[in-house]
Design an enzyme around this catalytic site. Structure first.
Site, PDB file in Angstrom:
ATOM      1  N   PHE A  11       0.822  -1.208   0.000  1.00  5.20           N
ATOM      2  CA  PHE A  11       0.000   0.000   0.000  1.00  5.20           C
ATOM      3  C   PHE A  11       0.867   1.274   0.000  1.00  5.20           C
ATOM      4  CE2 PHE A  11      -1.904   2.677   3.579  1.00  5.20           C
ATOM      5  CZ  PHE A  11      -2.467   3.597   2.709  1.00  5.20           C
ATOM      6  N   VAL A  12       1.637   1.498   1.039  1.00  2.00           N
ATOM      7  CA  VAL A  12       2.430   2.739   1.119  1.00  2.00           C
ATOM      8  C   VAL A  12       3.567   2.718   0.089  1.00  2.00           C
ATOM      9  CG1 VAL A  12       3.892   4.188   2.602  1.00  2.00           C
ATOM     10  CG2 VAL A  12       1.921   3.015   3.594  1.00  2.00           C
ATOM     11  N   THR A  35       1.955  -9.581   1.043  1.00 10.51           N
ATOM     12  CA  THR A  35       0.704  -8.822   1.209  1.00 10.51           C
ATOM     13  C   THR A  35       0.561  -7.771   0.118  1.00 10.51           C
ATOM     14  OG1 THR A  35       1.816  -7.303   2.743  1.00 10.51           O
ATOM     15  CG2 THR A  35       0.615  -9.142   3.724  1.00 10.51           C
ATOM     16  N   GLY A  36       1.588  -7.594  -0.678  1.00  7.58           N
ATOM     17  CA  GLY A  36       1.520  -6.592  -1.753  1.00  7.58           C
ATOM     18  C   GLY A  36       0.970  -7.195  -3.031  1.00  7.58           C
ATOM     19  N   THR A  92      11.287 -11.145   9.109  1.00 12.31           N
ATOM     20  CA  THR A  92      11.371 -10.133   8.041  1.00 12.31           C
ATOM     21  C   THR A  92      11.922  -8.841   8.627  1.00 12.31           C
ATOM     22  OG1 THR A  92       9.635 -11.017   6.634  1.00 12.31           O
ATOM     23  CG2 THR A  92       9.952  -8.638   6.554  1.00 12.31           C
ATOM     24  N   TYR A 145       5.140  -8.264  15.530  1.00 11.23           N
ATOM     25  CA  TYR A 145       5.290  -7.024  14.760  1.00 11.23           C
ATOM     26  C   TYR A 145       5.943  -5.944  15.619  1.00 11.23           C
ATOM     27  CZ  TYR A 145       3.702  -3.016  11.881  1.00 11.23           C
ATOM     28  OH  TYR A 145       3.632  -1.877  11.116  1.00 11.23           O
ATOM     29  N   TYR A 159      23.856   0.004  13.306  1.00  2.72           N
ATOM     30  CA  TYR A 159      24.539   0.247  12.016  1.00  2.72           C
ATOM     31  C   TYR A 159      24.970   1.704  11.881  1.00  2.72           C
ATOM     32  CZ  TYR A 159      24.584  -4.322   9.962  1.00  2.72           C
ATOM     33  OH  TYR A 159      24.903  -5.632   9.703  1.00  2.72           O
TER      34      TYR A 159
END
Ligand code: NAD
Ligand code: UDP
Length: 313
Positions: A11-12, A35-36, A92, A145, A159
């Site tokens: 979406f974004v 999900t895309g 992920t 999440y 990093y």
């Protein structure tokens, strides 16, 4: 500039890819289409400056040469989607983000992380500013999440500190608009799709919980502003619309807009569902000169038109 956008078929991400491409940049999108959807990129595929790599961000990426800037958006974002395979969601965000940070380090690229207001959990402070450390349950249904995104922020920090990567972290609050999937499960897409199909709206709990909804063009403008700002930004930046609304009032507004004869159907409130959420965006105003410009009425109009077209309603 050469951009890498992970999660760019979502979406974004699809709006971000379109925006970067329209500014004349070269854009590579990496997305495993978990999900895309390719449809979100329909207008971009075939454009010389755009390519889609249908891969996981944990895979080796066949990139042609270095990139200048990575936008790391790959991660399911809707609660039903990210809870479907919690381990994949967590990894992920952890392994995938580490892999993309390594890529940025080797390329000397700037790195923009899509973090989330979920790092604040069920907040005990209102509004939430970046200095609030959060109230997250590490063992609940949302933790794959929330903790994945918190760990991804830690990786960004490491990093930057240890490897000098020019990292920027956005904490995105609830964003909505065209290109959400009709089965996304988030509240605005659910309510609009239900109303267009003539069904009652599913309100979870008593509807008194609040969210603050930001239209997608504002969020994308904020992400790009964050990538452009000169000099390193040392902490995360909230991107969201401070206009807070209860879920019950949102249902009322959608019903009023689409079909005043519709009712609501009450469902149990999911575990750990945050009761309030409203961003303090002072930092984004000050550092990025950014603030949202699309109010809920205008954003709902565009979102309703989009779903009308998708549903043929
Ligand atoms: P989305 O689900 O529409 O998009 C996520 C994209 O990431 C999808 O295209 C999906 O296929 C891809 N993806 C997932 N796992 C992947 C993997 N391992 N490798 C490659 N691609 C992968 O969600 P969205 O709403 O567009 O969210 C985009 C980002 O913004 C996410 O990181 C999300 O956490 C963050 N965010 C969004 C919101 C919001 O309200 N939309 C709020 C806070 C944060
Ligand atoms: N919600 C709801 N009905 C729905 C979907 C969501 O009442 O059909 C509620 C949900 O419980 C939460 C709010 O709306 O309180 C926002 O949910 P969403 O999944 O959009 O985002 P998040 O909870 O991640 O902020």
């Amino acid at each position: 500039m050469r951009y890498l956008v992970t999660g760019g078929a979502g979406f974004v991400g699809s709006h971000l890819c379109a925006c970067l491409l329209s500014e004349g940049h070269d854009v590579t999108c990496v997305d495993n289409l978990r999900t895309g959807r390719r449809e979100n990129l329909a207008k971009l595929l075939g454009n010389d400056g755009f390519r889609l790599l249908e891969l996981d961000i944990r895979d080796d990426l066949p990139l042609e040469g270095p990139v200048d800037c990575v936008f790391n958006l790959a991660s399911p974002a809707s609660p039903p989607h990210y809870q479907r395979d919690p381990l994949d969601t967590l990894l992920t965000n952890v392994e995938g983000t580490k892999h993309m940070l390594e890529l940025a380090r080797k390329s000397g690229a700037r790195f923009v992380q899509a973090s989330t207001s979920e790092v604040y959990g069920n907040p005990l402070e209102e509004p939430q500013s970046e200095s609030y450390l959060g109230n997250v349950n590490p063992c609940g249904p949302r933790s794959c999440y929330d903790e994945g995104k918190r760990c991804a922020e830690t990786l960004c920090y490491i990093y930057r500190e240890r490897h000098g990567v020019d990292v920027r972290v956005s904490r995105i609050f609830n964003t909505y608009g065209p290109h959400m999937s009709q089965d996304d499960g988030r509240v605005i897409s659910n309510f609009v799709v239900q109303a267009l199909l003539g069904k009652p709206l599913t309100v979870y709990g008593d509807g008194s919980q609040t969210r603050s909804f930001c239209y997608v063009s504002d969020t994308v403008r904020g992400l790009i502003a964050l990538s452009h700002v000169d000099g390193p930004l040392f902490g995360p930046v909230n991107l969201g619309n401070p206009a807070e609304i209860t879920v019950g009032e949102l249902a009322r507004r959608v019903i009023e807009r689409i079909d005043p004869s519709l009712g609501v159907e009450t469902h149990p409130l999911p575990a750990d569902d945050p009761l309030r959420r409203r961003p303090d965006i002072s930092l984004a105003r000050q550092e990025l000169g950014w603030e949202p410009t699309v109010d809920l009425d205008e954003g709902l109009t565009a979102t309703i038109s989009y779903f009308k077209e998708v549903l043929g309603a």
